[in-house]
Design an enzyme around this catalytic site. Structure first.
Site, PDB file in Angstrom:
ATOM      1  N   ALA A 180     -52.637  80.948  20.638  1.00 31.59           N
ATOM      2  CA  ALA A 180     -51.622  79.920  20.907  1.00 31.59           C
ATOM      3  C   ALA A 180     -51.962  79.125  22.158  1.00 31.59           C
ATOM      4  O   ALA A 180     -52.685  79.581  23.045  1.00 31.59           O
ATOM      5  CB  ALA A 180     -50.247  80.555  21.057  1.00 31.59           C
ATOM      6  N   GLY A 232     -49.798  76.354  24.909  1.00 27.10           N
ATOM      7  CA  GLY A 232     -48.453  75.930  25.268  1.00 27.10           C
ATOM      8  C   GLY A 232     -48.101  74.563  24.706  1.00 27.10           C
ATOM      9  O   GLY A 232     -48.917  73.648  24.725  1.00 27.10           O
ATOM     10  N   GLY A 252     -44.414  73.268  25.014  1.00 29.30           N
ATOM     11  CA  GLY A 252     -43.437  72.833  26.007  1.00 29.30           C
ATOM     12  C   GLY A 252     -43.056  71.371  25.927  1.00 29.30           C
ATOM     13  O   GLY A 252     -42.543  70.902  24.929  1.00 29.30           O
ATOM     14  N   GLU A 253     -43.349  70.638  26.983  1.00 24.55           N
ATOM     15  CA  GLU A 253     -42.965  69.231  27.079  1.00 24.55           C
ATOM     16  C   GLU A 253     -44.073  68.289  26.630  1.00 24.55           C
ATOM     17  O   GLU A 253     -43.985  67.075  26.833  1.00 24.55           O
ATOM     18  CB  GLU A 253     -42.545  68.912  28.511  1.00 24.55           C
ATOM     19  CG  GLU A 253     -41.295  69.668  28.924  1.00 24.55           C
ATOM     20  CD  GLU A 253     -40.863  69.357  30.338  1.00 24.55           C
ATOM     21  OE1 GLU A 253     -41.686  68.856  31.141  1.00 24.55           O
ATOM     22  OE2 GLU A 253     -39.695  69.616  30.655  1.00 24.55           O
TER      23      GLU A 253
END
Length: 156
Positions: A136, A138, A140-141
């Site tokens: 994986a 990240g 997030g944003e």
């Protein structure tokens, strides 16, 4: 008398690779264990008289490594697109002398259900990250980043 069995358990500890600062001599560094990439295209309408912008369609491609839960990844992308729309088009934090003047939802406008794009197409790119847990990366944003410049490219 019922016997008690033990269920099989497993334990996994993930240790991220160490990050390093830039070497002044070689320029080499490992500043982050993983970088994620996103690209977006936006179809929109602009009312030339009022300047009002309506997002019609957003295509958001995100390299998430291995999508452990694709449904949550899609939801994260859609939510970030709407949040980015607010940052780019409606939200305007105003402060004066250290006091926030737009401290109510009536003065600090976030997108409502009437403002969200007609369509958000999530393109989930799964290129496993060798340093990430289970491949994986990240998210997030990440889907917030491209939307604001995409909205502004039309000259609005």
């Amino acid at each position: 008398m019922a016997s008690r069995g033990t269920s099989g358990c497993a334990e996994f500890t993930y240790l991220a690779p160490k990050t390093t600062p830039f070497d002044k001599e070689t320029g080499y560094a490992m500043p982050n264990l993983s970088y994620a990439y996103a690209a977006q295209a936006v179809e929109l309408e602009v009312d030339l008289e009022t300047g009002f912008i309506k997002l019609l369609r957003v295509i958001s491609a995100n390299d998430v490594g291995q999508a452990i839960n694709p449904g949550l990844v899609q939801g994260q992308i859609e939510g970030a697109v709407v949040q980015a729309e607010g940052y780019a088009l409606t939200e305007n934090l105003i402060s004066r002398n250290g006091h926030i003047l737009t401290d109510q939802l009536s003065t600090y406008l976030i997108p409502s259900v009437l403002d969200i794009p007609d369509s958000v197409d999530s393109v989930i790119l799964e290129i496993a990250e060798p340093n990430g847990p289970y491949g994986a990366r990240g998210l997030g944003e990440l889907p917030l980043l491209p939307l604001a410049p995409a909205d502004r490219c039309c000259g609005a």
